[in-house]
Enzyme design. Structure first.
Site, short mmCIF file in Angstrom:
data_model
loop_
_atom_site.label_atom_id
_atom_site.label_comp_id
_atom_site.label_asym_id
_atom_site.label_seq_id
_atom_site.Cartn_x
_atom_site.Cartn_y
_atom_site.Cartn_z
N HIS A 276 61.13 44.58 45.41
CA HIS A 276 59.90 44.67 46.56
C HIS A 276 60.36 43.73 47.71
O HIS A 276 60.58 42.39 47.68
CB HIS A 276 58.79 43.78 45.88
CG HIS A 276 58.23 44.24 44.78
ND1 HIS A 276 58.79 44.37 43.47
CD2 HIS A 276 56.74 45.20 44.62
CE1 HIS A 276 58.03 45.22 42.82
NE2 HIS A 276 57.02 45.63 43.21
N HIS B 299 56.59 47.68 50.70
CA HIS B 299 55.99 46.59 49.57
C HIS B 299 56.71 46.65 48.36
O HIS B 299 57.36 45.54 47.89
CB HIS B 299 54.65 46.87 49.08
CG HIS B 299 54.01 46.45 47.86
ND1 HIS B 299 53.35 45.22 47.75
CD2 HIS B 299 54.25 46.69 46.66
CE1 HIS B 299 53.47 44.92 46.34
NE2 HIS B 299 53.74 45.96 45.78
N GLU C 163 36.29 32.49 31.16
CA GLU C 163 37.29 32.29 30.11
C GLU C 163 38.75 32.72 30.60
O GLU C 163 39.70 32.21 29.99
CB GLU C 163 36.92 33.52 29.14
CG GLU C 163 35.81 33.09 28.41
CD GLU C 163 34.37 33.45 29.26
OE1 GLU C 163 34.49 34.04 30.36
OE2 GLU C 163 33.08 33.09 28.71
N HIS D 284 28.07 40.50 20.98
CA HIS D 284 28.72 39.21 20.57
C HIS D 284 29.44 39.43 19.19
O HIS D 284 29.99 38.43 18.89
CB HIS D 284 27.57 38.27 20.38
CG HIS D 284 26.96 37.87 21.77
ND1 HIS D 284 26.54 38.57 22.82
CD2 HIS D 284 27.11 36.51 22.30
CE1 HIS D 284 26.38 37.76 23.70
NE2 HIS D 284 26.52 36.66 23.68
C1 LIG Z 1 46.97 42.19 37.57
C2 LIG Z 1 47.86 43.02 38.25
N1 LIG Z 1 47.22 44.14 38.95
C3 LIG Z 1 48.17 45.06 39.49
C4 LIG Z 1 49.40 44.80 39.62
C5 LIG Z 1 50.26 45.70 40.65
N2 LIG Z 1 50.58 45.56 41.94
C6 LIG Z 1 51.83 44.64 41.92
S1 LIG Z 1 51.63 44.04 43.74
C7 LIG Z 1 50.27 44.83 44.13
C8 LIG Z 1 49.59 44.64 45.34
C9 LIG Z 1 49.41 43.26 45.67
O1 LIG Z 1 49.13 43.22 47.14
P1 LIG Z 1 49.77 41.73 47.71
O2 LIG Z 1 49.50 40.59 47.05
O3 LIG Z 1 49.04 41.98 49.13
O4 LIG Z 1 51.38 42.04 48.08
P2 LIG Z 1 52.00 42.60 49.22
O5 LIG Z 1 51.93 44.04 49.31
O6 LIG Z 1 51.40 42.07 50.50
O7 LIG Z 1 53.33 41.99 48.88
C10 LIG Z 1 49.79 45.37 42.99
C11 LIG Z 1 48.64 46.12 43.08
C12 LIG Z 1 49.65 43.47 39.29
N3 LIG Z 1 51.04 43.24 39.52
N4 LIG Z 1 49.10 42.73 38.76
#
Ligand SMILES: Cc1ncc(C[n+]2csc(CCOP(=O)(O)OP(=O)(O)O)c2C)c(N)n1
Ligand SMILES: [Mg+2]
Length: 677
Positions: free
Chosen positions: A35, A270, A420, A482
């Site tokens: 990334h 990204h 939680e 529950h």
């Molecule tokens: C809980 C979770 N859901 C989905 C992902 C997959 N994922 C990784 S980065 C991302 C997008 C994140 O967007 P942002 O924080 O704005 O990062 P940017 O594109 O700006 O680097 C996703 C959906 C993850 N790592 N964790």
């Protein structure tokens, strides 16, 4: 002592931030995966924070009073690896060249325990933020417990970078809301407000007024900071550091992939390499004529933080020595707690307590037995620090020494509210910070809400005690919403998590002991709401509990079958065995409070407890799936593979077939099947 005297100058700073961008872009290119966008967009923010404000010592990443840095948007891992490498951690350039490769110290997302300087494992978005809240809670509480007038030995900040993704996640609400209430003034969060996530422009699905949201939580918020202007970033950080009563959120406007002439600002940056052509253009655009992974000496020297880090730590050591002279006992206690060592008399106290539980012969709900254990161990171990997600009176986590940190800053308890997942990720942060053994409690059914954080505790090898009560249909009238069915088995699927389901007060005491003595992972205690019978045992049997599975009842003549049971079903197994034995069918009862520990025993123990040639029946008021591995295809499992019902517990146990008659029938049928075959 103040950090970093460096003046910000465009002339010097630009090559330093370019080095971050280039290392991130080149490592991703080299790995053909990763990334680049977030690291390139965050280069100025990271450079100003790490060079001017972060108090750390690259030569000693575990120095207790270092500032904590959490990269909650863990996909930006190359930013962190570049920072660690450049400031002088033990992360040579060869590791950056093997980014994302097997056995490198630079895995795809930052992993605690793999890379020196990585404070927590991040990647599941939002959890790093909650971990940071936990670290800030730990700092504040440890400071209140140990600092003395004129002697400050705990005094550090927690910095965290979050992305849009972290703030979209619900856990950010849970953690931010609690952080606001607790007034965590040393928590500083930088929001990488780049308007982009994987699917494109976030305005399509994320149009919150984030600053207003955090103001509503009681945070100190700075809006619209130009995230590419070092002077603006520096001023904002300076203000955030000066704010001591509220956590700070710095909303930094950035451009994802900044520096990539045709791709910056686009979601393509990204999570994919920029491509050779674009990389070449970045080199021209940013005036960086160096080969991949080459950092010119002047830039490397300017980044090197080792000398300054050593001086900052040395200053702390001098303060700690003065503290040692003034408060020798407190200093020894501080060191013990930071090293994660139990009190010297822990083992004897635990032994005495377990024997006392055995002698008492008392029928108790195991949640109550757990409260008794917690009451004793809290006296001995002031590092026990935790609470419940608004179920303290049901989970029985309150004990006579409970002091909420909201009332006594040097206290030992948190009231997490109905959060939680936030609670569990915060608990990870407290454990990672050091100085505490944290625990967290809710109903077993809601472990599903907490689940990914529990998984992260196991992945990060953290000593944490999860107290999950109301562990079956035995909770009764609250009904199927529950009543846990698949939760026990599903927790057992998490590697490195010990799941205990004790059957009485004695096993509960041993489970607590085992959880506290365990230094390489978390333990989940599944505890009953309802009263359970006391099981008599010999001293050898008491000693065998720690092995996770042992013979609880051995018939007078050689057994013809084995009943394996856990928790509340052990008393049922005993009743069935007694009925069978009185009808001339000798049956062994094996109590299996912790499958994971039983599996760790040698083959001799396992086959002595569960002889291969005997037919077996397993009983557990939960999903049957895991038990087939012990009973085999010709065995039987008395369990539940359907949802429960709302009714008083005794009626439910009868309704779902948890009766001595049904178990006895199952035993007779497996014996009959074995005889035929
Ligand atoms: C809980 C979770 N859901 C989905 C992902 C997959 N994922 C990784 S980065 C991302 C997008 C994140 O967007 P942002 O924080 O704005 O990062 P940017 O594109 O700006 O680097 C996703 C959906 C993850 N790592 N964790
Ligand atoms: Mg984003």
């Amino acid at each position: 002592m103040n950090v970093i005297p460096h003046q910000i100058s465009q002339r010097l700073d630009q090559p330093l931030t370019t080095a971050l961008r280039a290392l991130a872009m080149d490592a991703v290119e080299n790995a053909k995966s990763g990334h680049p966008g977030a690291p390139m967009g965050l280069a100025e923010v990271a450079a100003v924070l790490w060079r001017r404000h972060l108090r750390h010592n690259p030569a000693n990443p575990m120095w207790p009073d270092r500032d904590r840095f959490v990269l909650s948007n863990g996909h930006a891992s190359m930013l962190l690896y570049a920072l660690l490498h450049l400031t002088g951690y033990d992360l040579p350039i060869s590791e950056l060249k093997s980014f994302r490769q097997l056995h490198s110290r630079t895995p795809g997302h930052p992993e605690f325990g793999v890379t020196p300087g990585v404070e927590t494992t991040t990647g599941p978005l939002g959890q790093g933020f909650a971990n940071a809240v936990g670290m800030a809670i730990a700092e504040k509480t440890l400071a209140a417990q140990f600092n003395r007038e004129g002697h400050t030995i705990v005094d550090h900040r927690t910095f965290v970078i979050v992305g849009d993704g972290c703030l979209m996640e619900g856990i950010s609400h849970e953690a931010a809301s609690l952080a606001g209430r607790l007034g965590l003034g040393k928590l500083i969060v930088i929001y990488d407000d780049n308007g982009i996530s994987i699917d494109g422009k976030v305005s399509e699905w994320f149009a919150d007024d984030t600053p207003k949201r955090f103001e509503a939580y009681g945070w100190h918020v700075m809006r619209e900071i130009d995230g590419h202007d070092p002077i603006a970033i520096d001023a904002a950080l300076t203000k955030a550091i000066a704010e001591s009563a509220r956590p700070s959120l710095l909303c930094c406007k950035t451009v994802i992939g900044r520096g990539a002439p045709t791709k910056q600002g686009h979601h393509d940056t990204h999570g994919a390499p920029l491509g050779a052509e674009e990389v070449a253009r970045v080199r021209v655009e940013l005036n960086w004529p160096y080969a991949p992974f080459e950092v010119p000496a002047a830039v490397a020297a300017a980044w090197d933080a080792r000398r300054q880090g050593a001086a900052i730590e040395a200053d702390w050591k001098r303060r700690f020595e003065r503290y040692q002279n003034a408060y020798p006992d407190r200093a020894t206690e501080f060191t013990r707690r930071l090293h994660g060592e139990l009190a010297a008399d822990f083992a004897t106290t635990a032994d005495t307590f377990i024997s006392a539980c055995a002698a008492k012969n008392e029928a108790l709900a195991t949640r109550k037995a757990s409260q008794n254990a917690l009451t004793l161990f809290a006296k001995l171990l002031p590092e026990l620090f935790g609470g419940s997600a608004d179920l303290a009176h049901s989970n029985l986590t309150i004990h006579p020494l409970t002091r909420a940190v909201t009332r006594d800053p040097a206290g030992n308890a948190l009231f997490y509210g109905v959060r939680e997942f936030g609670m569990s990720a915060i608990t990870n942060g407290i454990a990672l910070h050091g100085g505490f053994i944290p625990y967290a409690a809710t109903f077993l059914i809601f472990s599903d809400y907490a689940r990914n954080a529990v998984r992260m505790s196991a992945l990060m090898h953290q000593r944490i005690v999860y107290i999950f009560t109301h562990d079956s249909i035995g909770l009764g009238e609250d009904g199927p919403t529950h009543q846990p069915i698949e939760q026990l088995e599903s927790l057992r699927l998490i590697p490195n998590l010990h799941v205990w389901r004790p059957c009485d007060a004695v096993e509960t005491a041993v489970a607590w002991r085992s959880a506290l003595e365990r230094t390489n992972g978390p333990t989940a205690l599944a505890l009953s709401r309802q009263t359970l019978a006391h099981q008599p045992r010999t001293p050898a049997q008491i000693d065998a509990i720690r092995r996770g599975g042992y013979v609880l009842i051995e018939p007078q003549s050689p057994p013809e079958a084995v009943i394996i049971a856990t928790g509340s079903e052990v008393q049922l197994a005993c009743a069935a065995a007694s009925e069978l034995s009185s009808n001339g069918l000798p049956v062994r009862v094996v109590s299996m409070p912790c499958v994971e520990l039983f599996e760790k025993q040698d083959a001799a123990w396992r086959s002595a407890v569960l002889p291969l040639n005997l037919p077996m029946v397993a009983i557990e008021a939960g999903a049957t799936r895991g038990w087939w591995r012990y009973v085999g295809r010709s065995g039987a499992v008395v369990g539940m593979d359907r949802f429960g019902e709302s009714a008083p517990a005794p009626n439910l146990f009868a309704h779902f077939g948890f009766t001595p008659q049904r178990v006895a029938e199952a035993v007779r049928s497996v014996i009959a099947a074995a005889t035929v075959s």
